[in-house]
Design a protein around this motif. Structure first.
Motif, PDB file in Angstrom:
ATOM      1  N   THR A 120     -63.368  17.770 -81.435  1.00 47.91           N
ATOM      2  CA  THR A 120     -62.518  18.984 -81.483  1.00 47.91           C
ATOM      3  C   THR A 120     -62.078  19.038 -83.055  1.00 47.91           C
ATOM      4  OG1 THR A 120     -60.744  17.066 -81.352  1.00 47.91           O
ATOM      5  CG2 THR A 120     -61.546  18.315 -79.422  1.00 47.91           C
ATOM      6  N   ILE A 121     -62.807  18.373 -83.873  1.00 51.76           N
ATOM      7  CA  ILE A 121     -62.447  18.537 -85.406  1.00 51.76           C
ATOM      8  C   ILE A 121     -63.502  19.044 -86.209  1.00 51.76           C
ATOM      9  CG2 ILE A 121     -61.344  17.343 -87.453  1.00 51.76           C
ATOM     10  CD1 ILE A 121     -60.124  15.209 -85.627  1.00 51.76           C
ATOM     11  N   CYS A 122     -64.479  18.205 -86.482  1.00 51.03           N
ATOM     12  CA  CYS A 122     -65.808  18.587 -87.158  1.00 51.03           C
ATOM     13  C   CYS A 122     -66.944  17.992 -86.808  1.00 51.03           C
ATOM     14  CB  CYS A 122     -65.331  18.317 -88.694  1.00 51.03           C
ATOM     15  SG  CYS A 122     -66.406  18.572 -89.939  1.00 51.03           S
ATOM     16  N   GLY A 123     -68.174  18.582 -86.883  1.00 47.24           N
ATOM     17  CA  GLY A 123     -69.332  18.164 -86.502  1.00 47.24           C
ATOM     18  C   GLY A 123     -70.038  17.163 -87.684  1.00 47.24           C
ATOM     19  N   SER A 124     -69.454  17.009 -88.644  1.00 40.96           N
ATOM     20  CA  SER A 124     -69.964  16.250 -89.880  1.00 40.96           C
ATOM     21  C   SER A 124     -68.976  15.180 -90.152  1.00 40.96           C
ATOM     22  CB  SER A 124     -70.547  17.113 -91.007  1.00 40.96           C
ATOM     23  OG  SER A 124     -70.685  16.256 -92.011  1.00 40.96           O
ATOM     24  N   ASP A 125     -69.371  14.210 -90.964  1.00 37.37           N
ATOM     25  CA  ASP A 125     -68.440  13.225 -91.680  1.00 37.37           C
ATOM     26  C   ASP A 125     -67.629  13.767 -92.910  1.00 37.37           C
ATOM     27  OD1 ASP A 125     -70.803  13.353 -93.098  1.00 37.37           O
ATOM     28  OD2 ASP A 125     -70.651  11.117 -93.367  1.00 37.37           O
ATOM     29  N   HIS A 126     -68.131  15.045 -93.238  1.00 43.75           N
ATOM     30  CA  HIS A 126     -67.462  15.885 -94.196  1.00 43.75           C
ATOM     31  C   HIS A 126     -66.941  16.758 -93.904  1.00 43.75           C
ATOM     32  CE1 HIS A 126     -69.384  13.823 -98.183  1.00 43.75           C
ATOM     33  NE2 HIS A 126     -70.222  13.343 -96.967  1.00 43.75           N
ATOM     34  N   LEU A 127     -65.661  17.378 -94.546  1.00 44.64           N
ATOM     35  CA  LEU A 127     -64.928  18.738 -94.088  1.00 44.64           C
ATOM     36  C   LEU A 127     -65.441  19.952 -95.033  1.00 44.64           C
ATOM     37  CD1 LEU A 127     -61.676  17.373 -93.982  1.00 44.64           C
ATOM     38  CD2 LEU A 127     -62.795  18.057 -92.200  1.00 44.64           C
ATOM     39  N   PRO A 128     -65.844  21.078 -94.557  1.00 44.10           N
ATOM     40  CA  PRO A 128     -66.196  22.023 -95.431  1.00 44.10           C
ATOM     41  C   PRO A 128     -65.303  22.499 -96.319  1.00 44.10           C
ATOM     42  CG  PRO A 128     -65.640  22.766 -93.131  1.00 44.10           C
ATOM     43  CD  PRO A 128     -65.562  21.383 -92.971  1.00 44.10           C
ATOM     44  N   GLN A 130     -74.282  29.641 -70.909  1.00 39.82           N
ATOM     45  CA  GLN A 130     -73.438  28.965 -70.104  1.00 39.82           C
ATOM     46  C   GLN A 130     -73.801  27.389 -70.559  1.00 39.82           C
ATOM     47  OE1 GLN A 130     -75.336  30.088 -66.117  1.00 39.82           O
ATOM     48  NE2 GLN A 130     -73.712  31.619 -65.746  1.00 39.82           N
ATOM     49  N   GLN A 131     -74.911  27.072 -71.002  1.00 43.12           N
ATOM     50  CA  GLN A 131     -75.258  25.765 -71.484  1.00 43.12           C
ATOM     51  C   GLN A 131     -74.439  25.448 -72.947  1.00 43.12           C
ATOM     52  OE1 GLN A 131     -79.395  25.563 -71.132  1.00 43.12           O
ATOM     53  NE2 GLN A 131     -79.679  24.701 -69.178  1.00 43.12           N
ATOM     54  N   LYS A 132     -74.153  26.495 -73.372  1.00 41.23           N
ATOM     55  CA  LYS A 132     -73.591  25.996 -74.728  1.00 41.23           C
ATOM     56  C   LYS A 132     -72.076  25.357 -74.624  1.00 41.23           C
ATOM     57  CE  LYS A 132     -72.109  28.302 -79.166  1.00 41.23           C
ATOM     58  NZ  LYS A 132     -72.156  29.590 -79.778  1.00 41.23           N
ATOM     59  N   PRO A 133     -71.956  23.856 -74.956  1.00 38.71           N
ATOM     60  CA  PRO A 133     -70.738  23.639 -74.829  1.00 38.71           C
ATOM     61  C   PRO A 133     -69.508  24.196 -75.410  1.00 38.71           C
ATOM     62  CG  PRO A 133     -72.306  22.066 -75.833  1.00 38.71           C
ATOM     63  CD  PRO A 133     -72.831  23.493 -75.734  1.00 38.71           C
ATOM     64  N   PRO A 134     -68.302  24.281 -74.577  1.00 38.01           N
ATOM     65  CA  PRO A 134     -67.101  25.037 -75.152  1.00 38.01           C
ATOM     66  C   PRO A 134     -66.596  24.108 -76.207  1.00 38.01           C
ATOM     67  CG  PRO A 134     -66.669  23.804 -72.952  1.00 38.01           C
ATOM     68  CD  PRO A 134     -68.480  23.695 -73.228  1.00 38.01           C
ATOM     69  N   THR A 135     -66.006  24.669 -77.208  1.00 41.72           N
ATOM     70  CA  THR A 135     -65.419  23.571 -78.453  1.00 41.72           C
ATOM     71  C   THR A 135     -64.180  24.219 -78.470  1.00 41.72           C
ATOM     72  OG1 THR A 135     -66.102  25.233 -80.161  1.00 41.72           O
ATOM     73  CG2 THR A 135     -67.681  23.474 -79.193  1.00 41.72           C
ATOM     74  N   GLN A 136     -63.329  23.304 -78.946  1.00 42.93           N
ATOM     75  CA  GLN A 136     -62.162  23.697 -79.614  1.00 42.93           C
ATOM     76  C   GLN A 136     -62.061  23.197 -80.838  1.00 42.93           C
ATOM     77  OE1 GLN A 136     -59.542  22.186 -76.313  1.00 42.93           O
ATOM     78  NE2 GLN A 136     -59.429  24.059 -75.284  1.00 42.93           N
ATOM     79  N   LEU A 137     -62.827  23.465 -81.852  1.00 46.91           N
ATOM     80  CA  LEU A 137     -62.614  22.885 -83.273  1.00 46.91           C
ATOM     81  C   LEU A 137     -61.151  23.167 -83.781  1.00 46.91           C
ATOM     82  CD1 LEU A 137     -65.930  23.988 -84.703  1.00 46.91           C
ATOM     83  CD2 LEU A 137     -65.071  21.667 -84.333  1.00 46.91           C
ATOM     84  N   LEU A 138     -60.543  22.177 -84.484  1.00 46.38           N
ATOM     85  CA  LEU A 138     -59.347  22.134 -85.129  1.00 46.38           C
ATOM     86  C   LEU A 138     -59.311  23.700 -86.060  1.00 46.38           C
ATOM     87  CD1 LEU A 138     -56.696  20.898 -85.257  1.00 46.38           C
ATOM     88  CD2 LEU A 138     -57.625  19.682 -87.476  1.00 46.38           C
TER      89      LEU A 138
END
Length: 434
Positions: free
Chosen positions: A416-424, A21-29
């Motif tokens: 909503t896009i990426c958790g880093s400053d780099h894209l995988p 329940q505590q895990k934040p919902p995400t909508q990653l691009l």
């Protein structure tokens, strides 16, 4: 006794439910997968991902003023979710810290891993691999500051470096469980960050390619395995080091670009005086040290190199790279073939960015338009390279689609896009023994 066990199980279930329940919902691009039509014969294939995670110890608000997720608890689930949804066979990651959070997640997802860091660094490089597919046969850490690139001369001339950076490369040999004769050599690295130290990055990339080649040739089985170089190289497709890796050649403009970086920093030569307006560079980490505070990122606390320093000239750099196989970029080759198959498709590539002005025939033209995108810098710094071989052929048959700048504004990291400053970067590569 049974009541006690039942109570323990109830508490455990309650904790698990609370954690979910505590895990934040995400909508990653969502990033679509680009498949390249190919009937290439396949002995085996691998899905490889490389990603600079942005070490939490390097995060500062002034570097990422438009980001909405800089705190560790805001980013960690974004990082984990991206790794899980890409589901690569092999992961190459840089700027890895907070191992106590990452490693349990990797283990739960079915990965084993090998980690290494430079001396006194708070972050490092990590290679993870599906334990259901591979076993680790051997690994090696490359300490660039200690590697010699000349056979003779003084110790300084043999190492021929311009800055003590504490950067490393990590190499692993991965043996397939279903057929121990097959395997793959994988290396990841994070090269020196400072934009003006072009020579030092070229030196480090040349050492990496040399050591990966030696690692492969040192074992009878590995001699028949393909070799991958993946990571944050901190240079663009227009850089001299990219040309040296992919063509073993330097154009006149590359030599001109290299020239100002022929310096020796006081980390190599302590007799170099400290510039009046600066402090000694205490940290060679990305975004760290006094030089990182300079808005122009100019070279300070350094002197012009002289012959006694032993820095390789352009001819010697070409020789260093020519002693090991050429590298081919998985993304550059895959997107080039895809756009030949489907002309007119709108794919954001490096060569389509007007200010880059690159010849379409040159290697690097079809790299993604961006692999790092922040408020202050927007560039291509990350790559997956395959070393050419006369024992095994390879073909990239799919890549995770690049994203246009409009999808990355106002700058990474973003919830909503990426958790880093780099894209995988993710690619599927097929291999076939020759």
């Amino acid at each position: 006794m049974s009541e006690h066990i039942g109570l323990i199980e109830q508490r455990r279930a309650k904790r698990l439910l609370l954690a979910q329940q505590q895990k934040p919902p995400t909508q990653l691009l969502e990033r679509p997968w680009i498949s390249i039509k190919d009937d290439y014969p396949t002995q085996f294939s691998v899905k490889i991902m490389t990603w600079n995670l942005l070490a939490q110890c390097l995060v500062r608000r002034e570097l990422f003023p438009t980001s909405d997720c800089l705190k560790a608890h805001q980013r960690v689930h974004l990082i984990h979710e991206e790794i899980e949804r890409q589901d690569a066979d092999i992961l190459c990651m840089q700027e890895v810290d907070r191992l106590e959070k990452l490693c349990p997640m990797l283990e739960k997802a079915g990965y084993s891993h090998q980690y290494a860091s430079g001396p006194n660094k708070k972050h490092g490089c990590l290679i993870a691999f599906k334990s259901s597919l591979f076993s680790l046969s051997e690994h090696k850490i490359i300490f660039y500051d200690d590697e010699e690139i000349r056979p003779d001369g003084s110790p300084m001339q043999r190492i021929a470096q311009s800055f003590v950076t504490r950067n490393i490369g990590l190499i692993v040999g991965l043996q397939r469980l279903d057929n121990p004769d097959l395997g793959i050599t994988v290396a990841t690295t994070h090269l020196f960050w400072h934009p003006r130290y072009t020579y030092e990055r070229a030196r480090q990339a040349g050492i990496l390619k040399r050591e990966v080649t030696r690692f492969g040739r040192s074992d009878a089985l590995r001699q028949r395995w393909p070799s991958i170089l993946a990571g944050d190289f901190n240079f663009t497709p227009s850089d001299p080091a990219y040309s040296l890796l992919t063509r073993t050649a330097l154009l006149p403009e590359h030599e001109e670009f290299l020239r100002p970086s022929y310096v020796v920093h006081r980390s190599v030569d302590p007799t170099v005086p400290i510039a009046p307006s600066s402090q000694p560079a205490a940290d060679a980490d990305e975004g760290g040290g006094a030089e990182a505070q300079d808005p122009d990122r100019v070279i300070t606390n350094a002197r012009t190199a002289s012959p006694k320093d032993g820095l390789l000239d352009s001819t010697e750099l070409v020789k260093l790279y020519s002693e090991s196989p050429k590298a081919r970029s998985a993304y550059d080759s895959a997107l080039s073939r895809f756009l030949q198959q489907e002309p007119g498709r709108d794919v954001p590539i490096w060569g389509s960015v007007p200010e880059h002005k690159m010849d379409p025939a040159h290697p690097g033209f079809h790299e993604p338009a961006y692999t790092s995108y922040t408020h202050y810098w927007k560039s291509v710094l990350d790559y997956i390279f395959v070393l050419e071989s006369d024992k095994v052929a390879s073909r990239s048959t799919g890549v995770l689609a690049p994203l246009p700048g409009t999808a990355l504004d106002p700058g990474l990291p973003q919830k909503t896009i990426c958790g880093s400053d780099h894209l995988p970067l993710v690619t599927e590569i097929r291999f076939n023994s020759l």
